[in-house]
Design an enzyme around this catalytic site. Structure first.
Site, PDB file in Angstrom:
ATOM      1  N   GLY A 108       0.822  -1.196   0.000  1.00 51.73           N
ATOM      2  CA  GLY A 108       0.000   0.000   0.000  1.00 51.73           C
ATOM      3  C   GLY A 108       0.861   1.251   0.000  1.00 51.73           C
ATOM      4  CB  CYS A 109       0.115   4.720  -1.037  1.00 52.22           C
ATOM      5  SG  CYS A 109      -1.569   4.843  -0.384  1.00 52.22           S
ATOM      6  CE1 TYR A 110      -1.493   8.098   4.081  1.00 51.98           C
ATOM      7  CE2 TYR A 110      -3.283   6.535   3.759  1.00 51.98           C
ATOM      8  CZ  TYR A 110      -2.832   7.838   3.850  1.00 51.98           C
ATOM      9  OH  TYR A 110      -3.719   8.877   3.709  1.00 51.98           O
ATOM     10  CB  SER A 118       5.252   6.837   2.620  1.00 53.72           C
ATOM     11  OG  SER A 118       4.189   6.722   3.552  1.00 53.72           O
TER      12      SER A 118
END
Length: 403
Positions: free
Chosen positions: A205-207, A210
């Site tokens: 996932g994106c979160y 990061s």
């Protein structure tokens, strides 16, 4: 006679030659052309159109869920890929349409196939699949795909190794537990060797991307405590998907910030899974995501406690050491604050670490484009590895877009 070299010849009636060949213009007054393909020779009348083309792309990919933002981003990124060509695209609600009718910005991509429903898809002529379907729908579809295909799944359906956690956070039983055991988590910089041999990769996932990229090296090196980690993350609205929702309307989001999924965002178990694996013990984090009035981009600000006897400079040097050979992860010069503007449209993650005013604490900031490194770009990076291609193929040419 004059000559032109070509790699393949395609005719309107469906015949095709591949291999070395030449097109010769004859000396006949009617302007006929002669095709020499290996040992075969054909004379073409002047009215027949003959064109020279590049070598056909060697890896044919299917794109499931092409009408969503991550699907459109894969199409954009693959436009310059030297080896991947799209041979099949599905979009159940837009079946029968061209991609340009769904995404007008892709009008220049004339060679793309017409969108079809997933149930009508024929995978006999593809080598790999990007699956951009919503969570909960992907497991049964992937379970039904031919076993020889390489698959990168951009949904959350295979990210959590513990299927009971999947049921707890996603509200339904896992429908392909055997495939879950086979799936490799696709945080590229952390699991590159496992990805090489994988058939099925669960794109992060994106979160979690990061967050894990800056935290995992520091936790593994025991430079920060694995307790009291506070994560404040902000995403562009595209991270919420393309579906029509009242909460995503312009008047609901513009000129303001909206926190959502407080204490219960579905990326929490994925984040904690990665950090716990790095620490060797169960790690629990405080994570709050926010939607920002911008279309794309993600900034994550992380507050951590430094291990006893450790300095912020040591955290910085560890991150520099961990990513000094990585193309897509950059630790900025000391004091430089990462900005979402500076990674927009690219596969880069920029990060930095700063001393907090509170003793023995540090502040880490990382930024990515949620649709690229947070989704489609990392998916291409993973499939490059799975297919034995240079990891940066089709990605290195995309510099960040600014302003």
């Amino acid at each position: 006679m004059s000559a032109a070299t070509f790699n393949s010849v395609s005719c309107s009636r469906g015949c095709r030659w591949k291999g070395d060949g030449k097109i010769w213009k004859t000396n006949k007054p009617n302007g006929d052309y002669q095709l020499n393909v290996k040992r075969h020779s054909v004379v073409s009348p002047k009215g027949l159109s003959i064109s020279c083309s590049k070598l056909e792309k060697e890896v044919r990919v299917a794109l499931l869920g092409a009408s969503g933002y991550t699907g459109a981003e894969i199409i954009r990124l693959l436009a310059n890929h030297p080896s991947f060509g799209i041979g099949l695209m599905t979009a159940d609600r837009n079946a029968g349409k061209s991609i340009e009718s769904v995404f007008p910005h892709l009008v220049t991509q004339k060679d793309l196939p017409t969108l079809i429903s997933t149930s009508d898809a024929d995978f006999s002529d593809v080598d790999a699949v990007f699956c951009c379907l919503p969570h909960g729908t992907t497991q049964e579809i992937i379970k039904g795909l031919p076993h020889g295909l390489k698959i990168v799944d951009l949904s959350a359906d295979f990210r959590l190794r513990d299927i009971s956690e999947y049921e707890q956070w996603y509200g339904q039983a896992h429908k392909a537990p055997d495939l879950q055991e086979e799936a490799v988590y696709g945080l590229t910089e952390m699991f590159r060797e496992q990805i090489k041999a994988a058939r099925l990769v669960a794109n992060p996932g994106c979160y979690p991307t990061s967050i894990q990229l800056p935290l995992v090296p520091l936790i593994k090196a025991k430079l920060i405590r694995d307790q009291n980690i506070i994560i404040d993350a902000k995403s562009g609205v595209s991270g919420a998907g393309r579906g029509a929702k009242v909460s995503n309307l312009y008047t609901e989001l513009s000129e303001g910030i909206m926190s959502y999924g407080v204490t219960k965002h579905r990326h929490v178990p994925e984040i904690e899974q990665g950090l716990s694996e790095a620490a060797g013990v169960k790690v629990t984090v405080s994570f709050t995501p926010h939607l920002m009035p911008m279309s794309r981009g993600m900034q994550t600000t992380i507050y951590v406690e430094i291990a006893p006897g450790t300095t912020v400079d040591e955290l910085y040097e560890q991150l520099k050491l961990s990513y000094e050979k990585e193309e897509f992860v950059r630790v900025l010069e000391k004091g430089v604050v990462p900005r979402t503007h500076d990674v927009r449209g690219s596969n880069y993650c920029y990060m930095n670490v700063f001393p907090d005013r509170i003793p023995n604490r540090a502040i880490i900031i990382s930024v990515i484009d949620n649709l690229v490194k947070g989704a489609s770009g990392q998916a291409i990076q993973n499939l490059n590895i799975m297919m034995g291609l240079p990891e940066n193929a089709g990605l290195a040419s995309y510099l960040p877009v600014f302003p």
